[in-house]
Design a protein around this motif. Structure first.
Motif, short mmCIF file in Angstrom:
data_model
loop_
_atom_site.label_atom_id
_atom_site.label_comp_id
_atom_site.label_asym_id
_atom_site.label_seq_id
_atom_site.Cartn_x
_atom_site.Cartn_y
_atom_site.Cartn_z
N SER A 137 0.83 -1.21 0.00
CA SER A 137 0.00 0.00 0.00
C SER A 137 0.86 1.26 0.00
O SER A 137 0.46 2.29 -0.56
N ILE A 390 -5.75 3.54 -7.82
CA ILE A 390 -6.94 3.62 -6.96
C ILE A 390 -7.54 2.24 -6.75
O ILE A 390 -7.94 1.86 -5.64
N GLN A 391 -7.59 1.45 -7.84
CA GLN A 391 -8.14 0.11 -7.72
C GLN A 391 -7.29 -0.80 -6.84
O GLN A 391 -7.80 -1.61 -6.07
N LEU A 393 -5.35 0.22 -4.36
CA LEU A 393 -5.58 0.65 -2.97
C LEU A 393 -6.93 0.16 -2.47
O LEU A 393 -7.07 -0.25 -1.30
N TYR A 394 -7.94 0.20 -3.33
CA TYR A 394 -9.26 -0.33 -2.95
C TYR A 394 -9.18 -1.83 -2.69
O TYR A 394 -9.83 -2.35 -1.78
N SER A 397 -7.64 -2.14 0.77
CA SER A 397 -8.51 -1.62 1.82
C SER A 397 -9.74 -2.48 2.05
O SER A 397 -10.32 -2.48 3.14
N TYR A 424 -10.45 3.79 4.13
CA TYR A 424 -10.44 4.40 2.81
C TYR A 424 -11.23 3.59 1.78
O TYR A 424 -11.26 3.96 0.61
N ARG A 425 -11.87 2.53 2.21
CA ARG A 425 -12.53 1.64 1.24
C ARG A 425 -13.62 2.36 0.47
O ARG A 425 -13.62 2.37 -0.77
N LEU A 428 -12.44 5.46 -1.62
CA LEU A 428 -11.76 5.03 -2.83
C LEU A 428 -12.76 4.54 -3.88
O LEU A 428 -12.55 4.73 -5.08
N SER A 429 -13.82 3.91 -3.42
CA SER A 429 -14.87 3.49 -4.35
C SER A 429 -15.52 4.69 -5.01
O SER A 429 -15.77 4.70 -6.23
N THR A 432 -13.10 6.24 -7.51
CA THR A 432 -13.10 5.48 -8.76
C THR A 432 -14.25 5.93 -9.66
O THR A 432 -14.07 6.18 -10.86
#
Length: 453
Positions: A137, A390-391, A393-394, A397, A424-425, A428-429, A432
């Motif tokens: 991460s 971003i994906q 990290l998602y 998370s 951050y889940r 981050l969604s 996206t």
């Protein structure tokens, strides 16, 4: 060492490999140069034959070599053949933003490797995922920030006073995106499936774990009340942070997406095969298709799932976004061929804007196209790399799309949960979805602007 575990060893190995092999074997250099040619002006002896001469005395005054700032005029009719040259390491070093592009692509491959190895290890030993800091991460966050900074530097170029039309376009679209994000956030839960309030709850829980001595020291003194934490960090402040980040992201993506739109239509016009043209159109509208998975009427109902089931809709979202990123990266070479081919039409473009074209203007126009090749490449794959990070990290998370569950582990352990990215889940969604919306909306606006012009 128990907190980081094998992540430190893996990080040291990958960092050493990049340091030792990076100067000799570079994925970024191969990706930016494979199968591409740039165009150069012909030698002066050939270019002199295209200089306009009115009499014999004028022809005698033409020098044997034409400098870059030559004020001699070219003939008004007839094209000038340009010489195609393969792009190699020696010439690409002279382009703007090449080092940044190479560094982002090389680090991106290292990030993918670290993330994949970490996931495989955690599959065989899930306890490590719940008890150790996931260093992948950190790698992803680093390239996430660096790509965002480089896109910001490119965007600020269009704010100069020398480009008034571009500056107005950038400001107007950025302000409109700011209005859009303010309009979309209140629709969460009724129209969209962002679940930002759940992200806020996770954020408050993380603050409670961090700030409460009763949790950290296993004592019952100085317990911090939840209402106190929420009073200092209200939900509106949480949304304001998301609005600020979303507005900044929209600002840095405006001109990369506008330039991609123009490049897309040029590539479609130059492509002759039906399959290739269809693939280009699919690539263009794919963000709109992916956007629909965040609507409540299409989103999966988590309440109807069994307790231990993996929510299917986040998996579909993740896979479709990854397909979009892979599709755009696979078409990079085709779009860059179209960009470099602009040099062949440079003389016609100059003739349409200027009544008389000098040799100096023609040379500068041809040279500038290849000189900005690194910047054009970054504007093309920068948003794609940003969306991919971003994906990733998602993915971390969300405990790898809920494949690895640490909820029971956190109930029995101390504050090591503060190192996890679960807070951050849901932001981050939403981020996206926001990037996909910017890609679609700015592309649509760009096509309308080109049609109006």
């Amino acid at each position: 060492m128990a907190l980081f575990g094998f992540n430190v060893v893996l990080t040291m190995i990958v960092a050493s490999v990049i340091h030792k092999l990076g100067p000799h074997y570079s994925f970024g250099r191969w990706f930016l140069t494979r199968g591409l040619h740039y165009y150069t002006v012909p030698v002066d002896s050939i270019l002199i034959s295209h200089v306009a001469t009115h009499n014999s005395e004028t022809s005698k005054k033409i020098p044997k070599s034409l400098p870059l700032d030559s004020s001699l005029y070219l003939k008004r009719i007839g094209p000038i053949p340009l010489t195609p040259m393969p792009i190699n390491y020696a010439v690409i070093l002279l382009t703007f933003y090449y080092k940044e592009c190479k560094w982002i692509l090389d680090l991106f491959m290292a990030v993918l490797f670290v993330t994949l190895v970490t996931f495989v290890v955690y599959i065989f030993n899930p306890v490590w995922h719940c008890s150790q800091v996931n260093m992948s991460s950190v790698w992803i966050g680093f390239i996430f920030m660096y790509t965002l900074i480089q896109l910001y530097k490119l965007s600020t170029v269009y704010l100069s006073s020398e480009l008034p039309k571009e500056r107005i376009t950038l400001v107007v679209l950025s302000l409109f995106l700011f209005v859009c994000i303010l309009a979309f956030l209140p629709l969460d839960g009724s129209v969209f499936d962002f679940k930002l309030y759940l992200g806020y709850i996770d954020f408050i829980n993380g603050l409670l774990i961090t700030l409460t001595p009763a949790v950290i020291n296993n004592t019952n003194i100085h317990t911090i009340d939840r209402a106190t934490v929420e009073s200092y960090v209200p939900f509106k402040l949480y949304l304001l942070m998301i609005v600020s980040i979303g507005t900044y992201v929209g600002f840095v993506l405006v001109f990369p997406v506008l330039n991609y739109t123009k490049l897309h239509f040029e590539t479609v016009n130059d492509s002759k095969g039906l399959v290739l043209r269809t693939l280009l159109h699919i690539n263009y509208i794919f963000p709109l298709v992916t956007l629909t998975l965040w609507f409540r009427t299409i989103a999966w109902n988590d309440e109807a799932l069994p307790p231990n089931a993996i929510p299917v809709n986040p998996v579909y979202r993740f896979l479709l976004v990854i397909v979009l990123c892979c599709l755009r990266l696979s078409l990079f070479q085709l779009h860059m061929k179209t960009y470099l081919a602009r040099a062949k039409d440079s003389l016609n473009n100059l003739r349409s804007t200027k009544p008389r074209v000098t040799v100096g203007d023609f040379k500068l126009k041809v040279k500038s196209i290849f000189s900005f090749y690194g910047g054009a490449s970054l504007q093309y794959f920068g948003p794609v790399i940003f969306l991919t990070t971003i994906q990733l990290l998602y993915l971390i998370s969300s405990s790898y799309l809920d494949i690895l569950d640490c909820s029971q582990f956190h109930k029995m352990r101390d504050a090591r949960g503060v190192f996890y990215l679960s807070v951050y889940r849901y932001p981050l969604s939403f981020l996206t979805w926001w990037v996909l919306f910017v890609l679609f909306f700015v592309s649509s606006a760009g096509s309308l602007i080109d049609a109006a012009i």
